[in-house]
Design an enzyme around this catalytic site. Structure first.
Site, PDB file in Angstrom:
ATOM      1  CB  SER A   1       8.084   1.421  -4.841  1.00  0.00           C
ATOM      2  OG  SER A   1       7.051   0.877  -4.081  1.00  0.00           O
ATOM      3  CG  HIS A   2       6.944  -2.786  -5.973  1.00  0.00           C
ATOM      4  ND1 HIS A   2       6.469  -1.518  -6.211  1.00  0.00           N
ATOM      5  CD2 HIS A   2       6.815  -3.462  -7.131  1.00  0.00           C
ATOM      6  CE1 HIS A   2       6.049  -1.445  -7.462  1.00  0.00           C
ATOM      7  NE2 HIS A   2       6.249  -2.602  -8.046  1.00  0.00           N
TER       8      HIS A   2
ATOM      9  CG  ASP B   1       6.698  -1.194  -0.494  1.00  0.00           C
ATOM     10  OD1 ASP B   1       6.542  -0.651   0.609  1.00  0.00           O
ATOM     11  OD2 ASP B   1       6.547  -0.581  -1.577  1.00  0.00           O
TER      12      ASP B   1
ATOM     13  CG  ASP C   1       8.281   3.090  -1.122  1.00  0.00           C
ATOM     14  OD1 ASP C   1       7.848   1.922  -1.206  1.00  0.00           O
ATOM     15  OD2 ASP C   1       7.700   4.069  -1.624  1.00  0.00           O
TER      16      ASP C   1
ATOM     17  CG  ASP D   1       4.484   2.971  -0.711  1.00  0.00           C
ATOM     18  OD1 ASP D   1       4.920   1.815  -0.873  1.00  0.00           O
ATOM     19  OD2 ASP D   1       4.516   3.843  -1.600  1.00  0.00           O
ATOM     20  NE  ARG D   2       3.603  -1.547  -4.083  1.00  0.00           N
ATOM     21  CZ  ARG D   2       3.413  -2.115  -5.253  1.00  0.00           C
ATOM     22  NH1 ARG D   2       3.327  -3.417  -5.339  1.00  0.00           N
ATOM     23  NH2 ARG D   2       3.309  -1.401  -6.349  1.00  0.00           N
TER      24      ARG D   2
ATOM     25  CE  LYS E   1       1.536   1.875  -2.598  1.00  0.00           C
ATOM     26  NZ  LYS E   1       1.880   2.827  -3.674  1.00  0.00           N
TER      27      LYS E   1
HETATM   28  C1  G16 Z   1       2.855   2.654  -7.361  1.00  0.00           C
HETATM   29  C2  G16 Z   1       1.843   3.660  -6.986  1.00  0.00           C
HETATM   30  C3  G16 Z   1       0.568   2.966  -6.608  1.00  0.00           C
HETATM   31  C4  G16 Z   1       0.114   2.076  -7.727  1.00  0.00           C
HETATM   32  C5  G16 Z   1       1.211   1.145  -8.135  1.00  0.00           C
HETATM   33  C6  G16 Z   1       0.771   0.422  -9.382  1.00  0.00           C
HETATM   34  O1  G16 Z   1       3.127   1.867  -6.249  1.00  0.00           O
HETATM   35  O2  G16 Z   1       2.296   4.441  -5.908  1.00  0.00           O
HETATM   36  O3  G16 Z   1      -0.375   3.927  -6.288  1.00  0.00           O
HETATM   37  O4  G16 Z   1      -0.979   1.294  -7.362  1.00  0.00           O
HETATM   38  O5  G16 Z   1       2.370   1.882  -8.403  1.00  0.00           O
HETATM   39  O6  G16 Z   1       1.813   0.053 -10.139  1.00  0.00           O
HETATM   40  P1  G16 Z   1       1.646  -0.433 -11.628  1.00  0.00           P
HETATM   41  O7  G16 Z   1       1.445   0.770 -12.494  1.00  0.00           O
HETATM   42  O8  G16 Z   1       2.920  -1.173 -11.859  1.00  0.00           O
HETATM   43  O9  G16 Z   1       0.458  -1.359 -11.654  1.00  0.00           O
HETATM   44  P2  G16 Z   1       4.569   1.843  -5.590  1.00  0.00           P
HETATM   45  O10 G16 Z   1       4.396   1.061  -4.324  1.00  0.00           O
HETATM   46  O11 G16 Z   1       5.412   1.174  -6.632  1.00  0.00           O
HETATM   47  O12 G16 Z   1       4.923   3.279  -5.385  1.00  0.00           O
END
Ligand code: G16
Length: 543
Positions: A113-114, A277, A279, A281-282, A376
């Protein structure tokens, strides 16, 4: 080619976090690390024979190798077909859509992801179920249990599949269908939004900057914004996905997308700025001279969704993760629809979406989405914003201000303390946890504690219980302090402090955020003792 059974040793640390198993690339490169994890996933699934899997990732370093390995294990496991994005690319929302669209058994999303990429960055694998959403904890817990006892995996010895062009091939008995990563997703977007109105918006001279951060959304944003909607070339910047995201940190927030923010705050700023981000989704939404917090964005999108054709009939309900501000709750109240507060992690929205209880979901961590997929969706949020701007014929700032005048403003900030020693981070949690029982009724300056707890969530659809999902201190005036440990980091622990204060429709909506929250920020330090317990005197990132 023969299928080989290869002996292996279990790894003790293959426990999926908030969103899949994320580790440093070097960790993933250990012999059989990918094989063990993928085999453990397949081992806990039932009825996979002849089924279809979707695979794709955000193009980060190690993506191609991991996908090849996973396909070979899928073939050996008896899957009938893998649908994979060309060059192994798929944004997370596009992968979710492909699973649903093709009625696949599930999918593997290759992304962290990010988190930063490259040889020294992070990698991740996430399993999604047939509704297109991340596997629920019942499955991720079973995968972890399996990974601790695995002794062998099965893999075909066929050579790598050529993923460079669209078409169908065979990997042993399994069909591999290489697809255009963008086409089906772009079709879906056309069913939701008024593309003619959006085309008209750009034709009228509307100026936008979309920062794809050298990550997966680049090809999607180019094809849709510049290709289909006629936005001028150059609207999408940093559009080519690179294995190391150009050395950047593909997290669309005010720190890592600062250039975009500065451009939008300049006197001759474009009308609209957005970013996504690693992937896809953000999302980050910034109007000319107006940053929109993700929590506010959720509330605004929910309140205005009916302007887009896909939501013209109205929305059935809204869900937000617990640390997300309560701005959306006021919208749900006004619309007379259901509102749900879930733990952090998109997987907790899946049941509510499947049951038709909610239409729009969102998280403070820059995620918003709807029932069109089960992830998302960054570009979806951008297109919905554009559709609202086109329909209301107003700018972002004006729309945001009107919203606050109607519903009040939830001032909101998140302070992250990254890469803290795990024991110290746990000490901070424990320090606050032990006070929870005695906090209600206590006064701190102008604030009175109304409730304090360790958040747990009982899923109203399947009755599953998720406990210890973050510590909450709730004040009588609706202000809140939330403290939780991140579930997506790969090194040490990250502590997140979420701070929120509500000011009614007639209150002052123009105070600088950190100033508006200063009393609560001070109180958070006091209640957590974070500075002494961690040895840090300031957060790593403030958003
Ligand atoms: C992931 C989840 C999100 C979540 C985020 C929170 O985001 O897919 O639903 O809100 O983690 O991350 P943390 O536990 O670090 O607060 P992503 O965009 O990294 O897949």
């Amino acid at each position: 080619m023969p299928i080989k059974t290869i002996e292996t040793q279990p790894f003790p640390d293959q426990k999926p976090g908030t969103s899949g198993l994320r580790k440093r690339v070097a960790h993933y490169q250990q012999l059989h690390y990918v094989e063990n994890y993928v085999q453990s996933i397949f081992d806990v699934l039932e009825g996979t024979d002849g089924q279809t899997l979707v695979m794709g990732g955000d193009g980060r370093f190690f993506n191609k190798e991991a996908i090849q390995t996973a396909m070979k294990i899928a073939a050996a496991h008896g899957f009938g077909r893998v649908i994979v994005g060309q060059n192994g690319l798929l944004s997370t929302p596009a992968a979710s859509h492909l699973i649903r669209h093709n009625k696949a058994f599930g999918g593997l999303v290759f992304s962290a992801s990010h988190n930063p990429g490259g040889p020294d960055g992070d990698f991740g694998i996430k399993y999604n179920i047939s509704n297109g959403g991340p596997a629920p904890e019942r499955i991720t817990n079973a995968v972890f249990a399996r990974s601790k006892e695995i002794t062998s995996f099965r893999i075909t010895e066929e050579p790598d599949v050529d993923l460079s062009s669209v078409g169908t091939q065979k990997l042993d008995d399994m069909t591999v269908e290489v697809v255009d990563p963008v086409a089906d997703y772009a079709d879906l977007m056309q069913t939701l939004f008024d593309f003619a109105a959006l085309h008209g918006l750009f034709a009228s001279g509307f100026r936008m900057k979309f920062d794809a951060m050298y990550a997966i959304t680049g090809p999607y944003a180019k094809a849709i914004l510049e290709g289909m909607l006629g936005a001028p070339e150059g609207t999408v910047i940093n559009a080519l996905p690179l294995p190391d995201f150009g050395g950047g940190h593909p997290d669309p927030n005010l720190v890592y997308a600062k250039d975009l923010f500065d451009e939008l705050m300049a006197p001759d700023a474009p009308d609209f700025g957005a970013a996504s981000d690693g992937d896809g989704d953000r999302n980050l939404i910034i109007g000319r001279n107006r940053f929109v917090t993700p929590s506010d964005s959720l509330a605004l999108l929910a309140a205005n969704a009916h302007h887009a054709p896909g939501y013209a009939k109205g929305i059935t309900g809204i869900a937000r993760s617990m640390p997300t501000s309560a701005a959306a709750d006021r919208v749900a109240e006004k619309l007379g629809i259901e509102m749900h507060e879930t733990p952090t992690g998109w997987k907790f929205f899946g049941n509510l979406l499947d049951a038709g209880r909610v239409t729009i979901c969102g998280e403070e961590s820059a995620g918003t989405g709807s029932d069109h997929v089960r992830e998302k969706d960054g570009l979806w949020a951008v297109l919905l914003w554009l559709n609202i701007l086109a329909a209301r014929k107003q700018g972002v700032d004006e729309i945001v201000r009107e919203h606050w005048k109607t519903y009040g403003r939830n001032y909101y900030t998140r302070h992250d303390y990254e890469e803290i020693e795990t024991a110290k981070a746990e000490a901070v949690m424990e320090h606050l946890r032990t006070q929870l029982g005695e906090l209600p009724g206590q006064n701190f300056g102008s604030l009175t504690v109304a409730a304090a707890d360790d958040f747990s969530y009982l899923d109203p659809i399947d009755g599953s219980l998720a406990e210890h999902q973050g510590l909450r201190v709730i004040f009588a005036d609706g202000s809140r302090i939330v403290v939780r440990l991140s579930g997506t980091g790969t090194v040490g622990a990250t502590l997140r402090l979420y701070i929120e204060r509500y000011v009614g429709p007639d209150g002052d909506h123009d105070v600088e955020t950190q100033e508006a929250l200063s009393e609560l920020i001070g109180l958070t330090s006091e209640l957590t003792n974070i500075h002494r317990l961690t040895g840090r005197d300031a957060p790593t990132v403030i958003t």
